[in-house]
Design a protein around this motif. Structure first.
Motif, mmCIF file in Angstrom:
data_model
loop_
_atom_site.group_PDB
_atom_site.id
_atom_site.type_symbol
_atom_site.label_atom_id
_atom_site.label_comp_id
_atom_site.label_asym_id
_atom_site.label_seq_id
_atom_site.Cartn_x
_atom_site.Cartn_y
_atom_site.Cartn_z
ATOM 1 N N LYS A 3 0.679 -1.224 -0.130
ATOM 2 C CA LYS A 3 -0.007 -0.207 -0.020
ATOM 3 C C LYS A 3 0.829 1.306 -0.021
ATOM 4 O O LYS A 3 1.752 1.280 0.769
ATOM 5 C CB LYS A 3 -0.879 -0.180 1.106
ATOM 6 C CG LYS A 3 -1.894 1.269 1.366
ATOM 7 C CD LYS A 3 -1.208 2.174 2.304
ATOM 8 C CE LYS A 3 -2.200 3.600 2.408
ATOM 9 N NZ LYS A 3 -1.435 4.566 3.558
ATOM 10 N N GLY A 148 -8.073 8.259 5.892
ATOM 11 C CA GLY A 148 -7.002 7.364 6.317
ATOM 12 C C GLY A 148 -7.237 5.897 5.933
ATOM 13 O O GLY A 148 -6.528 4.926 6.339
ATOM 14 N N ASP A 151 -5.453 2.252 4.282
ATOM 15 C CA ASP A 151 -4.760 1.337 5.021
ATOM 16 C C ASP A 151 -5.838 -0.172 5.139
ATOM 17 O O ASP A 151 -5.353 -1.074 5.289
ATOM 18 C CB ASP A 151 -4.422 1.645 6.415
ATOM 19 C CG ASP A 151 -3.179 2.947 6.512
ATOM 20 O OD1 ASP A 151 -2.628 3.020 5.513
ATOM 21 O OD2 ASP A 151 -3.351 3.472 7.426
ATOM 22 N N LYS A 206 -1.794 8.770 13.405
ATOM 23 C CA LYS A 206 -2.567 8.390 12.171
ATOM 24 C C LYS A 206 -1.786 7.532 11.283
ATOM 25 O O LYS A 206 -2.275 7.364 10.201
ATOM 26 C CB LYS A 206 -2.953 9.910 11.696
ATOM 27 C CG LYS A 206 -1.933 10.657 11.267
ATOM 28 C CD LYS A 206 -2.176 11.700 10.143
ATOM 29 C CE LYS A 206 -0.904 12.349 9.715
ATOM 30 N NZ LYS A 206 -1.121 13.211 8.740
HETATM 31 MG MG MG Z 1 -2.601 7.472 6.149
#
Ligand code: MG
Ligand code: ADP
Ligand code: ASP
Length: 430
Positions: A3, A148, A151, A206
């Motif tokens: 990723k 976010g 992930d 984060k």
């Molecule tokens: Mg991130």
């Protein structure tokens, strides 16, 4: 599974660099699946655009807009890979089989059906999947998983494809004992358990999306957080047992004897929460239930809660809680609706706060952690407004302005400062 976060694909040169890395892995004989975020600050820019057009954009349309960011990066990354002589095929979340519920902006993955990804692998092609998005099983609308969330796409897809590891490439060398942008002397952790990483992520670090860690723990999938700008080893996020094996192997390789786990794995500052106080709540059974039922009905996530001792003269008390700043307006509206039913007198709102947390599995067995925690904050002049704890975490709320001082003081007090400075390769930390 690899990723790449937004700062790793921020411009054309970065995309070519990442493409090289992917093709190298592919040529080394690995089956590689790539999940990619939007380029640089694209998602923030799209949100700004939406807010200029409409002060409260429709949730369905905002999701449709934001998913465009990841479409751009997946397509150009596939082009860059073609130019290196390998075959790549880009897929939206929906095409990759990321099936979610219909909660726009915070959708949960309910199923992963990666038939097309498997087929691409069988053809020796490299699938490139757009992160952070899916399609709702009931409405068939396009959804996003929350900021976010790439992930989580990567971990969920890795689990569904039974990958050996999910590599999360970002702009720092792994998970550190604090955000290296705030604490330059933060130390990289060689490994961390799912449990500690969950607490760190929930406290606001984060570097990994909270739900990606929950997912990895459920499937016992190792995560390797590392930099796309260097070839260094990063941080392994593992089960307890796997972490012990990892430490034993590391010490054996260095010819040493196994060391004990460190007591503290990290400190975190989070300035994204708001504090709401419900003033003058009648002190009788059921009032707290009424408050939090009203908030739950609007899907507001509550973090810390404090109730004052009621003043004898009035028979009333104050209830204070924190929630993400993004849901504060909804929370205030939900409470206004039940004001007369509950009979509280006033609502206070404060978004100039920071939550400061200390996380470490060693807290369980080491007395004195709280004493050091509160005395170092006092020395740094940090005033404590709320406190909450778990078995392996202590958190407080204070003024946002002292957040940096607070984490640096804790970092030093718990002996976490490294000799050198951590490298931050890119990104704005936005
Ligand atoms: Mg991130
Ligand atoms: P990406 O775009 O790759 O997803 P993010 O910005 O979401 O990257 O996450 C990486 C950032 O997380 C780092 O640049 C760093 O500033 C921040 N961060 C916060 N806490 C930590 C921590 N404990 N360890 C490492 N990075 C952290
Ligand atoms: N692009 C999305 C965001 O900025 C998802 C991600 O990067 O993980 O939140």
């Amino acid at each position: 599974m690899q990723k790449f976060g937004g700062s790793s694909v921020a411009d054309a040169d970065s995309i070519k660099r990442v493409a090289r890395r992917i093709v190298d892995t592919h040529e080394a004989g690995h089956e590689v699946v790539v999940v990619v975020s939007a380029m640089g600050d694209t998602t923030d820019d799209l949100i700004d655009l939406a807010e200029q057009v409409s002060p409260a954009p429709a949730a369905r349309e905002l999701d449709m807009l934001l998913t465009a960011g990841e479409r751009i990066s997946m397509a150009v990354l596939a082009m860059a890979i073609h130019d290196l002589g390998a075959e790549a095929r880009s897929y939206t979340g929906s095409q990759a089989g990321m099936i979610t519920d219909s909660a726009h902006g915070a959708a949960r993955i309910v199923n992963v059906t990666p038939g097309r990804i498997r087929a691409a692998l069988d053809d020796r092609a490299i699938p490139i999947v757009a992160g952070f998005q899916g399609v709702a099983h009931d409405t068939k609308d396009i959804t996003t998983l929350g900021r976010g969330g790439t992930d989580t796409t990567a971990v969920a897809l890795a689990a569904a494809l039974e990958a050996d590891v999910c590599e999360i490439y970002t702009d720092v060398d792994g998970v550190f004992t604090a955000d290296p942008r705030i604490v330059p002397r933060a130390r990289r952790l060689s490994s961390v358990t799912y449990e500690e990483m969950l607490e760190l992520a929930a406290a606001g670090a984060k570097v990994l999306h909270l739900r990606s860690v929950e997912y990895a723990r459920r499937f016992n999938l190792p995560i390797h957080v590392r930099s796309s700008f260097s070839a260094r080893q990063g941080t392994w996020v593992l089960s307890d047992q796997a972490q012990q094996d990892h430490i034993a192997q590391g010490t054996a390789a260095q010819g040493g004897t196994p060391v004990e786990q460190p007591i503290i794995s990290g400190t975190v500052a989070d300035t994204n929460d708001a504090k709401i106080t419900v003033v003058g709540v009648p002190d009788r059974p059921g009032e707290a239930a009424a408050i939090f039922t009203a908030l739950a009905a609007d899907s507001i996530n509550i973090d810390m809660i404090v109730q004052n001792v009621s003043a004898e003269s009035t028979g009333r008390t104050d209830v204070t809680f924190t929630c993400p700043q993004g849901s504060a307006a909804k929370a205030l509206a939900a409470l206004e609706n039940v004001r007369s039913a509950i009979g509280f007198t006033n609502l206070l709102f404060d978004d100039d706060i920071a939550k400061i947390s200390l996380v470490g599995a060693g807290m369980r067995s080491h007395p004195g952690v709280s004493a050091t925690f509160f005395s170092s904050l006092a020395e740094a002049g940090v005033n404590v407004e709320m406190i909450s704890t778990s078995e392996i975490r202590i958190s407080i709320v204070t003024r946002a302005g002292v957040a940096g001082d607070a984490v640096r003081a804790l970092h030093t007090a718990f002996g976490l400062d490294a000799d050198g400075e951590a490298v931050v390769y890119a990104g704005t930390g936005r």
